[in-house]
Scaffold this motif. Structure first.
Motif, PDB file in Angstrom:
ATOM      1  N   VAL A   1      44.530 -15.644 -17.877  1.00 53.17           N
ATOM      2  CA  VAL A   1      44.016 -14.393 -18.402  1.00 53.17           C
ATOM      3  C   VAL A   1      43.293 -13.658 -17.285  1.00 53.17           C
ATOM      4  O   VAL A   1      42.380 -14.203 -16.669  1.00 53.17           O
ATOM      5  CB  VAL A   1      43.035 -14.641 -19.573  1.00 53.17           C
ATOM      6  N   GLN A   2      43.702 -12.439 -17.027  1.00 57.04           N
ATOM      7  CA  GLN A   2      43.000 -11.594 -16.060  1.00 57.04           C
ATOM      8  C   GLN A   2      42.502 -10.341 -16.766  1.00 57.04           C
ATOM      9  O   GLN A   2      43.226  -9.734 -17.556  1.00 57.04           O
ATOM     10  CB  GLN A   2      43.917 -11.221 -14.900  1.00 57.04           C
ATOM     11  N   LEU A   3      41.253  -9.981 -16.480  1.00 50.19           N
ATOM     12  CA  LEU A   3      40.624  -8.820 -17.098  1.00 50.19           C
ATOM     13  C   LEU A   3      40.227  -7.831 -16.020  1.00 50.19           C
ATOM     14  O   LEU A   3      39.599  -8.216 -15.029  1.00 50.19           O
ATOM     15  CB  LEU A   3      39.395  -9.247 -17.903  1.00 50.19           C
ATOM     16  N   GLN A   4      40.565  -6.573 -16.228  1.00 52.58           N
ATOM     17  CA  GLN A   4      40.260  -5.525 -15.260  1.00 52.58           C
ATOM     18  C   GLN A   4      39.471  -4.426 -15.961  1.00 52.58           C
ATOM     19  O   GLN A   4      40.022  -3.678 -16.776  1.00 52.58           O
ATOM     20  CB  GLN A   4      41.552  -4.957 -14.676  1.00 52.58           C
ATOM     21  N   ALA A   5      38.182  -4.338 -15.610  1.00 50.50           N
ATOM     22  CA  ALA A   5      37.313  -3.336 -16.227  1.00 50.50           C
ATOM     23  C   ALA A   5      37.242  -2.079 -15.374  1.00 50.50           C
ATOM     24  O   ALA A   5      37.330  -2.145 -14.147  1.00 50.50           O
ATOM     25  CB  ALA A   5      35.918  -3.900 -16.431  1.00 50.50           C
ATOM     26  N   SER A   6      37.078  -0.946 -16.038  1.00 53.96           N
ATOM     27  CA  SER A   6      36.961   0.332 -15.333  1.00 53.96           C
ATOM     28  C   SER A   6      36.199   1.320 -16.208  1.00 53.96           C
ATOM     29  O   SER A   6      35.954   1.053 -17.389  1.00 53.96           O
ATOM     30  CB  SER A   6      38.348   0.884 -15.001  1.00 53.96           C
ATOM     31  N   LEU A  30      45.417 -11.922 -30.156  1.00 53.20           N
ATOM     32  CA  LEU A  30      44.786 -13.093 -30.769  1.00 53.20           C
ATOM     33  C   LEU A  30      43.362 -13.325 -30.283  1.00 53.20           C
ATOM     34  O   LEU A  30      42.666 -14.201 -30.806  1.00 53.20           O
ATOM     35  CB  LEU A  30      45.615 -14.347 -30.466  1.00 53.20           C
ATOM     36  N   LEU A  31      42.943 -12.564 -29.292  1.00 48.53           N
ATOM     37  CA  LEU A  31      41.666 -12.806 -28.627  1.00 48.53           C
ATOM     38  C   LEU A  31      40.553 -11.938 -29.179  1.00 48.53           C
ATOM     39  O   LEU A  31      40.733 -10.731 -29.355  1.00 48.53           O
ATOM     40  CB  LEU A  31      41.787 -12.545 -27.131  1.00 48.53           C
ATOM     41  N   ALA A  32      39.400 -12.561 -29.418  1.00 46.28           N
ATOM     42  CA  ALA A  32      38.181 -11.780 -29.579  1.00 46.28           C
ATOM     43  C   ALA A  32      37.757 -11.302 -28.195  1.00 46.28           C
ATOM     44  O   ALA A  32      37.880 -12.047 -27.221  1.00 46.28           O
ATOM     45  CB  ALA A  32      37.078 -12.614 -30.202  1.00 46.28           C
ATOM     46  N   TYR A  92      28.488  -3.752 -16.397  1.00 49.49           N
ATOM     47  CA  TYR A  92      29.120  -4.114 -17.660  1.00 49.49           C
ATOM     48  C   TYR A  92      30.361  -4.955 -17.389  1.00 49.49           C
ATOM     49  O   TYR A  92      31.187  -4.614 -16.526  1.00 49.49           O
ATOM     50  CB  TYR A  92      29.485  -2.853 -18.446  1.00 49.49           C
ATOM     51  N   TYR A  93      30.466  -6.048 -18.141  1.00 47.92           N
ATOM     52  CA  TYR A  93      31.561  -6.999 -17.969  1.00 47.92           C
ATOM     53  C   TYR A  93      32.324  -7.159 -19.289  1.00 47.92           C
ATOM     54  O   TYR A  93      31.699  -7.297 -20.349  1.00 47.92           O
ATOM     55  CB  TYR A  93      31.038  -8.374 -17.573  1.00 47.92           C
ATOM     56  N   CYS A  94      33.624  -7.210 -19.219  1.00 43.84           N
ATOM     57  CA  CYS A  94      34.383  -7.636 -20.383  1.00 43.84           C
ATOM     58  C   CYS A  94      34.618  -9.142 -20.286  1.00 43.84           C
ATOM     59  O   CYS A  94      34.613  -9.723 -19.191  1.00 43.84           O
ATOM     60  CB  CYS A  94      35.697  -6.873 -20.525  1.00 43.84           C
ATOM     61  N   HIS A  95      34.789  -9.741 -21.437  1.00 44.88           N
ATOM     62  CA  HIS A  95      34.846 -11.202 -21.515  1.00 44.88           C
ATOM     63  C   HIS A  95      35.712 -11.625 -22.686  1.00 44.88           C
ATOM     64  O   HIS A  95      35.762 -10.940 -23.719  1.00 44.88           O
ATOM     65  CB  HIS A  95      33.428 -11.752 -21.699  1.00 44.88           C
ATOM     66  N   THR A  96      36.373 -12.749 -22.510  1.00 45.11           N
ATOM     67  CA  THR A  96      37.029 -13.401 -23.617  1.00 45.11           C
ATOM     68  C   THR A  96      37.008 -14.903 -23.380  1.00 45.11           C
ATOM     69  O   THR A  96      36.698 -15.380 -22.280  1.00 45.11           O
ATOM     70  CB  THR A  96      38.469 -12.892 -23.811  1.00 45.11           C
ATOM     71  N   ARG A  97      37.307 -15.629 -24.416  1.00 44.61           N
ATOM     72  CA  ARG A  97      37.338 -17.083 -24.324  1.00 44.61           C
ATOM     73  C   ARG A  97      38.633 -17.560 -24.971  1.00 44.61           C
ATOM     74  O   ARG A  97      38.947 -17.160 -26.097  1.00 44.61           O
ATOM     75  CB  ARG A  97      36.137 -17.689 -25.019  1.00 44.61           C
ATOM     76  N   THR A 101      37.996 -21.897 -22.300  1.00 41.32           N
ATOM     77  CA  THR A 101      37.733 -21.334 -20.979  1.00 41.32           C
ATOM     78  C   THR A 101      37.260 -19.901 -21.122  1.00 41.32           C
ATOM     79  O   THR A 101      37.839 -19.125 -21.894  1.00 41.32           O
ATOM     80  CB  THR A 101      38.993 -21.383 -20.101  1.00 41.32           C
ATOM     81  N   ASP A 102      36.210 -19.564 -20.381  1.00 38.72           N
ATOM     82  CA  ASP A 102      35.696 -18.200 -20.370  1.00 38.72           C
ATOM     83  C   ASP A 102      36.364 -17.404 -19.261  1.00 38.72           C
ATOM     84  O   ASP A 102      36.525 -17.896 -18.136  1.00 38.72           O
ATOM     85  CB  ASP A 102      34.184 -18.213 -20.142  1.00 38.72           C
ATOM     86  N   TYR A 103      36.711 -16.174 -19.588  1.00 40.47           N
ATOM     87  CA  TYR A 103      37.323 -15.260 -18.621  1.00 40.47           C
ATOM     88  C   TYR A 103      36.484 -13.990 -18.556  1.00 40.47           C
ATOM     89  O   TYR A 103      36.100 -13.441 -19.594  1.00 40.47           O
ATOM     90  CB  TYR A 103      38.763 -14.922 -19.017  1.00 40.47           C
ATOM     91  N   TRP A 104      36.226 -13.532 -17.321  1.00 33.38           N
ATOM     92  CA  TRP A 104      35.398 -12.350 -17.096  1.00 33.38           C
ATOM     93  C   TRP A 104      36.141 -11.327 -16.261  1.00 33.38           C
ATOM     94  O   TRP A 104      36.867 -11.681 -15.321  1.00 33.38           O
ATOM     95  CB  TRP A 104      34.119 -12.747 -16.346  1.00 33.38           C
ATOM     96  N   GLY A 105      35.912 -10.069 -16.598  1.00 34.53           N
ATOM     97  CA  GLY A 105      36.339  -9.004 -15.715  1.00 34.53           C
ATOM     98  C   GLY A 105      35.389  -8.910 -14.533  1.00 34.53           C
ATOM     99  O   GLY A 105      34.353  -9.576 -14.476  1.00 34.53           O
TER     100      GLY A 105
END
Length: 114
Positions: A1-6, A30-32, A92-97, A101-105
């Motif tokens: 999972v890759q997150l790209q915040a902007s 499926l992700l919160a 500000y960071y986006c996040h999911t789990r 595993t935690d994933y962060w932008g």
């Protein structure tokens, strides 16, 4: 999972910004998804959450001013921020789990001037 915040930037108090977080994952629907923020010298705090079904939760200080939404067709979560205050200044960071595993932008800076 890759997150790209902007979408961060400099805005005057009372102004608005919209943050976006694009996810490179087929299971996005499926992700919160969460938005966190971290001000200098402070811990990273949860600001808003949207469930896979679209239910939302907000930290008290942003209720009525911030709105989290998602577009599953675009694999993107948004944070609309209105009536911004200087105390909203933070990264500000986006996040999911997923699968324990935690994933962060990478974070996007929001600066609100008084």
């Amino acid at each position: 999972v890759q997150l790209q915040a902007s979408g961060g930037g400099l805005v005057q108090a009372g102004g608005s910004l919209r943050l976006s977080c694009a996810a490179s994952v087929r299971i996005f629907s499926l992700l919160a998804m969460d938005w966190y923020r971290q001000a200098p010298g402070k811990q990273r705090d949860l600001v808003a959450r949207i469930s896979s079904g679209g239910s939302t939760n907000y930290e008290d200080s942003v209720k009525g001013r911030f709105t989290v939404s998602r577009d599953n067709a675009k694999n993107t979560v948004y944070l609309q921020m209105n009536s911004l205050k200087p105390e909203d200044t933070a990264v500000y960071y986006c996040h999911t789990r997923w699968s324990r595993t935690d994933y962060w932008g990478q974070g996007t800076q929001v600066t609100v001037s008084s």
